[in-house]
Motif scaffolding. Structure first.
Motif, short mmCIF file in Angstrom:
data_model
loop_
_atom_site.label_atom_id
_atom_site.label_comp_id
_atom_site.label_asym_id
_atom_site.label_seq_id
_atom_site.Cartn_x
_atom_site.Cartn_y
_atom_site.Cartn_z
N ARG A 31 0.65 -1.10 -0.12
CA ARG A 31 0.14 0.09 0.23
C ARG A 31 0.70 1.20 -0.06
NH1 ARG A 31 -5.28 -1.36 0.52
NH2 ARG A 31 -5.48 -3.58 1.37
N PRO A 32 0.36 2.14 -0.84
CA PRO A 32 -0.84 2.31 -1.49
C PRO A 32 -0.59 2.02 -2.93
CG PRO A 32 0.46 4.72 -1.26
CD PRO A 32 1.34 3.51 -0.68
N LEU A 33 0.33 1.34 -3.46
CA LEU A 33 0.63 0.85 -4.66
C LEU A 33 -0.46 -0.19 -5.13
CD1 LEU A 33 4.44 -0.07 -4.86
CD2 LEU A 33 3.28 2.08 -5.36
N PRO A 34 -0.96 0.10 -6.37
CA PRO A 34 -2.32 -0.69 -7.19
C PRO A 34 -1.77 -2.01 -7.29
CG PRO A 34 -1.22 0.68 -8.71
CD PRO A 34 -0.20 1.04 -7.67
N GLN A 35 -0.75 -2.44 -7.53
CA GLN A 35 -0.25 -3.74 -7.89
C GLN A 35 -0.77 -5.04 -7.14
OE1 GLN A 35 2.12 -1.27 -7.57
NE2 GLN A 35 3.65 -1.75 -9.28
N LEU A 36 -1.70 -5.84 -7.39
CA LEU A 36 -1.90 -7.18 -6.73
C LEU A 36 -0.89 -8.19 -6.95
CD1 LEU A 36 -5.54 -7.06 -7.83
CD2 LEU A 36 -4.56 -6.28 -5.67
N ILE A 37 -0.76 -9.22 -6.10
CA ILE A 37 0.43 -10.06 -6.19
C ILE A 37 -0.21 -11.21 -5.97
CG2 ILE A 37 1.33 -9.85 -4.04
CD1 ILE A 37 3.95 -10.19 -5.36
N ARG A 38 0.02 -12.59 -6.55
CA ARG A 38 -0.27 -14.01 -5.98
C ARG A 38 0.82 -14.80 -6.63
NH1 ARG A 38 -5.93 -14.74 -9.47
NH2 ARG A 38 -4.93 -14.05 -11.69
N ASN A 39 0.62 -16.24 -5.93
CA ASN A 39 1.58 -17.17 -6.41
C ASN A 39 0.92 -17.88 -7.55
OD1 ASN A 39 3.60 -17.00 -4.50
ND2 ASN A 39 2.34 -18.18 -3.23
N CYS A 40 1.51 -18.44 -8.48
CA CYS A 40 1.02 -19.03 -9.60
C CYS A 40 1.75 -20.19 -9.99
CB CYS A 40 1.30 -17.89 -10.81
SG CYS A 40 0.71 -18.50 -12.49
N MET A 41 1.35 -21.20 -10.50
CA MET A 41 1.64 -22.45 -11.09
C MET A 41 1.48 -22.57 -12.35
SD MET A 41 3.60 -25.27 -10.42
CE MET A 41 3.48 -25.71 -8.62
N LEU A 42 2.42 -22.59 -13.37
CA LEU A 42 2.23 -22.75 -14.86
C LEU A 42 2.27 -24.52 -15.01
CD1 LEU A 42 4.68 -19.99 -16.13
CD2 LEU A 42 2.21 -19.86 -15.64
N ASP A 43 1.19 -24.88 -15.51
CA ASP A 43 1.26 -26.45 -15.52
C ASP A 43 1.62 -26.82 -16.80
OD1 ASP A 43 -0.21 -26.42 -13.24
OD2 ASP A 43 -2.27 -26.46 -14.04
N ASP A 44 2.00 -26.29 -17.74
CA ASP A 44 2.85 -27.05 -18.49
C ASP A 44 4.28 -27.39 -18.30
OD1 ASP A 44 3.70 -24.56 -18.63
OD2 ASP A 44 4.08 -24.36 -20.85
N GLU A 45 4.85 -26.67 -17.48
CA GLU A 45 6.02 -27.14 -17.05
C GLU A 45 6.15 -27.32 -15.41
OE1 GLU A 45 8.92 -24.23 -18.80
OE2 GLU A 45 8.54 -24.67 -20.67
N GLY A 46 5.26 -26.88 -14.81
CA GLY A 46 5.15 -27.20 -13.24
C GLY A 46 6.22 -25.95 -12.81
N GLN A 47 6.07 -24.99 -13.23
CA GLN A 47 6.82 -23.78 -12.86
C GLN A 47 6.34 -23.08 -11.87
OE1 GLN A 47 8.06 -21.51 -16.31
NE2 GLN A 47 9.58 -20.37 -15.13
N GLN A 48 6.74 -22.87 -10.73
CA GLN A 48 6.30 -21.82 -9.59
C GLN A 48 6.52 -20.50 -9.89
OE1 GLN A 48 7.33 -23.28 -5.74
NE2 GLN A 48 5.80 -24.93 -5.86
N CYS A 49 5.84 -19.55 -9.79
CA CYS A 49 5.88 -18.31 -10.46
C CYS A 49 5.11 -17.28 -9.44
CB CYS A 49 5.36 -17.95 -11.71
SG CYS A 49 6.17 -18.69 -13.03
N VAL A 50 5.32 -15.97 -9.53
CA VAL A 50 4.63 -15.09 -8.93
C VAL A 50 4.19 -14.16 -9.88
CG1 VAL A 50 4.71 -13.07 -7.41
CG2 VAL A 50 6.12 -14.88 -6.83
N GLN A 51 2.46 -13.85 -9.99
CA GLN A 51 2.15 -13.06 -10.75
C GLN A 51 1.95 -11.42 -10.29
OE1 GLN A 51 -2.22 -13.00 -12.04
NE2 GLN A 51 -1.46 -13.28 -13.96
N VAL A 52 2.47 -10.61 -10.83
CA VAL A 52 2.02 -9.21 -10.53
C VAL A 52 1.04 -8.43 -11.43
CG1 VAL A 52 3.15 -6.83 -10.07
CG2 VAL A 52 4.39 -8.86 -9.38
#
Length: 690
Positions: A31-52
């Protein structure tokens, strides 16, 4: 994690990737930045990421999109620079990005370590490695002309072995105006107050405050050195000057790095890839040198005739006409020009001037041409300055020209001591209503057919320069590929005063990040250049080695390349409020290098053929359309700069060194005094040079 969704994005290599993806819970990044963040799993390669990402509501705000663009551009630049080096882990690793969607996002590999804010007090054995890595990161950013404004315990991650610096949305360019950002004590005093220009030593203050917090467990003072600094010998020995209230009194990142890790700055220079643009910069400078050695071919005075001058080229049928008071009309209640005007019957000078400004003249120069009318002021201030846009029909000329004229009417010429008026108030209001307002509202403009086969008259303005001289400026959309060898076409080109060649990056640049755009538009890279460019250049009269009509080459739709050097550098700059010839030539050199490196010399034919020619980047919309609309509206960038350069080359804007120097530069002394061979006759021409 949620059920899989399909996720489509561009990888750092420029390739499109489509994969099922699952997402974890979402939170506000900071806060007070507008970006949201969440964990993400790309299923084609099983890659763990963070999405902003940005929500649709935040993405509709230009300031929020600018933050995400800054972050993406910085992360991608660092990825390209450091991917195969030991320094890559110092920054978050980009997995992919998608800026042109209702909810734009970035994907990163999972962060390495935890924020330093979670460490109460750092062990003494870790402090030196932490300091070294932090200064390495600052040196690498400094080498790219970048200043991280958001450095704090929340954005510096530590895994017990190495640092990883986040907060890239807060990066700015060295020399850019400071704006308030961050919280004390981690933002330096000048940044907190928004004073002066960004300096690499701003980040030195922030780094020193982070280190003080990790050594002592508490934040330091916001305006100077901590009172107890002497009690912490290592910190005092290395960072005392870093707490100076003024950036000028602090050490640079390189000075601090060499203090904590002698020789590290030299290793950076050896590791970072060499500059691949140098041959293209040298080719640009050689081209300018040859142009300076060729005297201008145009003769005569460019100053137009005064009010009531002679014949003018009709902007529609392209026949010569002159003011005829017996053929004047004004709009009736249905906005049709059926009501004749007799100015002799108006006795008041003020009323007559007002009536003449709203009047049009029916052109009968070509009886076989469809009925058309010319605004009277277009005929009464001497020869208009004709600006023609050149490019194939898919290049976005109409959008660029619309935003360019809108920037003028928004006051964009005022910093240059130029004023504007509409040539005809009713016609200008229609242009705003039918072109400017829909485009600004996010609508894709329809193609408007021309009355002639090759030139469409778009709009005309009256420009008053700093000396009070008024000149009509007419804007044309020139479909050069449709030019036919007629007398009308030749007359028009003989009367063109300035040309704007619009380069479509999808047609010119075989970069992989443009492949999905080409696929969507159904176009291919054309190594032979824009056919319209060649057609127009071949028809222009030539006297000497170069054409001498002032021109600008614009890399349009530059939002497609907003993360590609050097486009990223120029597109992020604020609108110009002054014309610096050195900066104009620097932008020209960078665009020349980009086109020469990737597109080939055919796309540079206007620059090679025309003596006074500048090169620019511009985006009429700031993003790509979807379903006939721009999802976040339009945000034009640098649309006025090409016109400013042309006005300066025509003497309407005064620039240091004069209009000639703006495009070709000033002749260096070594160039101005040519070498003379010894002829044995004595004197200065034959003296042996030691």
């Amino acid at each position: 994690m949620s059920r899989p969704d399909k996720l489509e994005f561009t990888s750092p290599s420029g390739r499109r990737r489509v994969t099922p993806a699952r997402f974890g819970p979402e939170s506000r990044r900071e806060r007070p930045l507008p970006q949201l963040i969440r964990n993400c799993m790309l299923d084609d390669e099983g890659q763990q990421c963070v999405q902003v990402r940005l929500s649709a509501a935040d993405a509709a705000r230009p300031a929020a999109r600018a933050l995400l663009d800054t972050e993406a551009g910085t992360a991608l630049r660092l990825h390209r620079l450091l991917e195969d080096t030991e320094y890559g882990p110092l920054f978050p690793r980009v997995v992919g990005y998608e800026p042109d969607t209702a909810e734009p996002f970035l994907l990163y590999a999972a962060p390495r370590g935890l924020p330093a804010a979670r460490t109460q007090v750092m062990a003494a054995s870790d402090q030196q490695r932490f300091t070294r890595d932090l200064m390495l990161a600052l040196c690498l950013l400094d080498g790219q002309g970048l200043v991280p404004r958001g450095l704090s315990p929340a954005t510096v991650l530590w895994d017990g072995a190495r640092v990883q610096l986040w907060g890239l949305e807060a990066v700015t360019g060295t020399g850019q105006r400071r704006t308030p950002w961050g919280r004390p004590p981690y933002c330096p005093p000048e940044q907190r107050r928004g004073e002066g220009l960004a300096d690499p030593r701003d980040a030195v203050w922030s780094a020193a405050q982070v280190l003080y917090r990790l050594v002592t467990g508490r934040p330091g003072p916001a305006d100077g050195p901590p009172a107890d600094l002497a009690e912490h010998r290592v910190l005092d020995r290395t960072l005392r000057r870093a707490f100076a209230p003024r950036a000028a009194d602090r050490p640079t990142p390189a000075q601090l790095l060499d203090l904590v890790a002698p020789g590290a700055t030299g290793r950076i220079r050896l590791t970072v890839p060499p500059d691949e643009t140098r041959p293209h910069r040298e080719a640009f400078e050689e081209a300018l040198r040859l142009k300076r050695q060729s005297p201008p071919a145009r003769s005569g005075d460019d100053t137009p005739a005064g009010p009531g001058g002679g014949e003018v080229l009709c902007p529609y049928c392209l026949e010569n006409i002159r003011l005829d008071l017996s053929k004047l009309f004004v709009a009736d209640d249905t906005l049709q020009y059926r009501k004749k005007l007799d100015p002799a019957g108006i006795t008041s000078l003020v009323s007559r001037h007002d009536a003449m400004r709203a009047a049009v003249q029916k052109c009968t120069a070509n009886p076989s041409f469809p009925e058309h009318f010319i605004p009277v002021p277009y005929l009464t201030y001497g020869r208009p300055l004709t600006v023609a846009m050149v490019g194939q029909s898919s290049t976005g000329k109409s959008h660029l020209l619309t935003q360019m004229i809108a920037a003028v009417t928004d006051g964009g010429l005022e910093p240059f001591r130029l004023k504007w008026q509409s040539v005809n108030p009713e016609q200008h209001a229609r242009f705003v209503r039918e072109r400017v307002q829909p485009l600004r509202g996010g609508k894709v403009l329809d193609h408007t057919a021309a009355l002639s086969d090759f030139a469409r008259f778009v709009e005309a303005l009256l420009i008053t320069d700093a000396r009070g001289q008024v000149r009509p400026v007419g804007f044309f959309d020139l479909g050069g590929e449709d030019l036919v060898r007629t007398d009308a076409a030749l007359r028009f080109l003989l009367g063109v005063d300035a040309l704007i060649f619009v380069v479509d990056p999808a047609l010119a640049l075989p970069l992989p990040q443009l492949d999905h755009v080409r696929e969507r538009w159904g176009v291919e890279v054309n190594r032979d250049g824009d056919l319209a460019f060649g057609t127009v250049l071949d028809r222009l009269p030539k006297n000497g080695p170069y054409l001498d009509v002032p021109a600008a080459v614009v890399l349009g739709k530059a939002d497609l390349l907003r993360f590609q050097p050097p486009v990223d550098r120029w597109l992020a700059r604020p609108p110009a409020t002054s014309l610096d010839p050195a900066l104009v030539r620097e932008e020209s050199r960078d665009v020349y290098g980009l086109l020469r490196r990737y597109a080939g010399q055919a796309w540079l034919r206007p620059f090679d053929a025309i003596r006074r020619c500048t090169l620019h980047v511009a985006s009429a919309t700031g993003g790509q359309e979807a379903g006939g609309r721009y999802p976040a509206g339009t945000e034009p960038r640098r649309v006025l700069e090409p016109l400013l350069a042309l006005l300066a080359m025509h003497g309407l804007i005064d620039v240091p060194g004069g209009a000639e120097a703006l495009a070709v530069g000033e002749t260096p002394v070594i160039e101005a005094v040519p070498w003379e061979e010894t002829d044995g006759s004595g004197g200065s021409g034959g003296e042996e040079r030691q």
